[in-house]
Design a protein around this motif. Structure first.
Motif, PDB file in Angstrom:
ATOM      1  N   LEU A 137      -7.582   7.764 -25.113  1.00  0.00           N
ATOM      2  CA  LEU A 137      -8.099   7.803 -23.733  1.00  0.00           C
ATOM      3  C   LEU A 137      -7.436   6.767 -22.813  1.00  0.00           C
ATOM      4  O   LEU A 137      -7.067   7.101 -21.678  1.00  0.00           O
ATOM      5  N   PRO A 138      -7.256   5.523 -23.279  1.00  0.00           N
ATOM      6  CA  PRO A 138      -6.662   4.518 -22.377  1.00  0.00           C
ATOM      7  C   PRO A 138      -5.243   4.860 -21.903  1.00  0.00           C
ATOM      8  O   PRO A 138      -4.824   4.352 -20.863  1.00  0.00           O
ATOM      9  N   ILE A 139      -4.512   5.713 -22.643  1.00  0.00           N
ATOM     10  CA  ILE A 139      -3.126   5.953 -22.212  1.00  0.00           C
ATOM     11  C   ILE A 139      -3.025   6.909 -21.024  1.00  0.00           C
ATOM     12  O   ILE A 139      -1.991   6.994 -20.390  1.00  0.00           O
ATOM     13  N   LEU A 140      -4.128   7.591 -20.718  1.00  0.00           N
ATOM     14  CA  LEU A 140      -4.093   8.496 -19.560  1.00  0.00           C
ATOM     15  C   LEU A 140      -3.750   7.723 -18.294  1.00  0.00           C
ATOM     16  O   LEU A 140      -2.977   8.177 -17.448  1.00  0.00           O
ATOM     17  N   GLU A 141      -4.327   6.535 -18.185  1.00  0.00           N
ATOM     18  CA  GLU A 141      -4.078   5.686 -17.018  1.00  0.00           C
ATOM     19  C   GLU A 141      -2.597   5.289 -16.966  1.00  0.00           C
ATOM     20  O   GLU A 141      -1.962   5.308 -15.916  1.00  0.00           O
ATOM     21  N   SER A 146       2.675   6.048 -14.617  1.00  0.00           N
ATOM     22  CA  SER A 146       4.095   6.310 -14.834  1.00  0.00           C
ATOM     23  C   SER A 146       4.533   7.571 -14.087  1.00  0.00           C
ATOM     24  O   SER A 146       5.582   8.143 -14.366  1.00  0.00           O
ATOM     25  N   HIS A 147       3.694   8.025 -13.161  1.00  0.00           N
ATOM     26  CA  HIS A 147       3.981   9.153 -12.271  1.00  0.00           C
ATOM     27  C   HIS A 147       4.063  10.503 -12.963  1.00  0.00           C
ATOM     28  O   HIS A 147       4.720  11.403 -12.471  1.00  0.00           O
ATOM     29  N   LEU A 148       3.415  10.625 -14.109  1.00  0.00           N
ATOM     30  CA  LEU A 148       3.283  11.962 -14.685  1.00  0.00           C
ATOM     31  C   LEU A 148       2.110  12.639 -13.985  1.00  0.00           C
ATOM     32  O   LEU A 148       1.133  11.991 -13.614  1.00  0.00           O
ATOM     33  N   LYS A 149       2.225  13.950 -13.822  1.00  0.00           N
ATOM     34  CA  LYS A 149       1.106  14.676 -13.221  1.00  0.00           C
ATOM     35  C   LYS A 149       0.099  14.984 -14.316  1.00  0.00           C
ATOM     36  O   LYS A 149       0.383  15.769 -15.220  1.00  0.00           O
TER      37      LYS A 149
END
Ligand code: AMP
Length: 172
Positions: A137-141, A146-149
């Motif tokens: 979950l924390p990597i979504l941020e 990192s400008h991924l949609k």
């Protein structure tokens, strides 16, 4: 991306069919080729070692691919996400977008109970939920920064309804 039971593989396969893309699930690949000690870890619901997973994905992506790929179950940790972003920056891969399928533990527990995979025991499910909350979950941020949609999808609906949400984003 999504918690165990959110519908990643069901929806990933459906989208691959609709778009005529390939579908690649790290979990599926591991189930078919992991050695006994890795399989044991998987049965406990633990996330596997980052270097091994990255190596697996790297090898897969390095092959000739005629079609774009739907990556299912990767990245799941910060190290994996950082590797992905690094590859993006190098230009070795491009990412159209990330479907983040959101569903509560309550809802997915029932689904996992009816699915009955060997790692769908109570203990392993709880471990996968913890791994998801603490590590994935924390990597979504990080991905968003990192400008991924990253597109949030309501995964607590019928297969058809979730599919319609995903198609409205990814099928042009
Ligand atoms: P899945 O089929 O996506 O539910 O994955 C099944 C299991 O494979 C997980 O519980 C992990 O043990 C392992 N696994 C799959 N993908 C990853 C990943 N990206 N990083 C670490 N472990 C993974």
């Amino acid at each position: 991306m999504g918690i165990a039971g959110a519908g990643k593989s069901v929806q990933g396969k459906l989208l691959a069919k609709t778009l005529d893309y390939d579908w690649m699930s790290t979990g599926e690949l591991l189930r078919s080729q992991a050695n006994e000690s890795l399989k044991k870890e998987m049965l406990l619901g633990k996330l596997l070692d980052d270097d091994q997973i990255i190596n697996l994905v790297e090898k897969y992506l390095a092959k000739e691919h005629e079609r774009p790929i739907i990556l299912d179950g990767f990245p799941r940790s910060l190290a994996q996400a950082e590797w992905l972003i690094k590859e993006l920056e190098k230009g070795t891969i491009q990412v159209e977008g990330v479907a983040n399928i959101i569903a509560s533990e309550e809802v997915v527990k029932d689904r996992l109970a009816s699915r009955g995979r060997p790692d769908d025991t109570n203990k392993a499910i709880n471990c996968r939920f913890e791994e998801y909350k603490n590590t994935t979950l924390p990597i979504l941020e990080y991905l968003r920064n990192s400008h991924l949609k990253v597109y949030d999808i309501n995964g607590e609906q019928t297969v058809e309804n979730v599919q319609a949400q995903i198609n409205s984003i990814f099928v042009k």
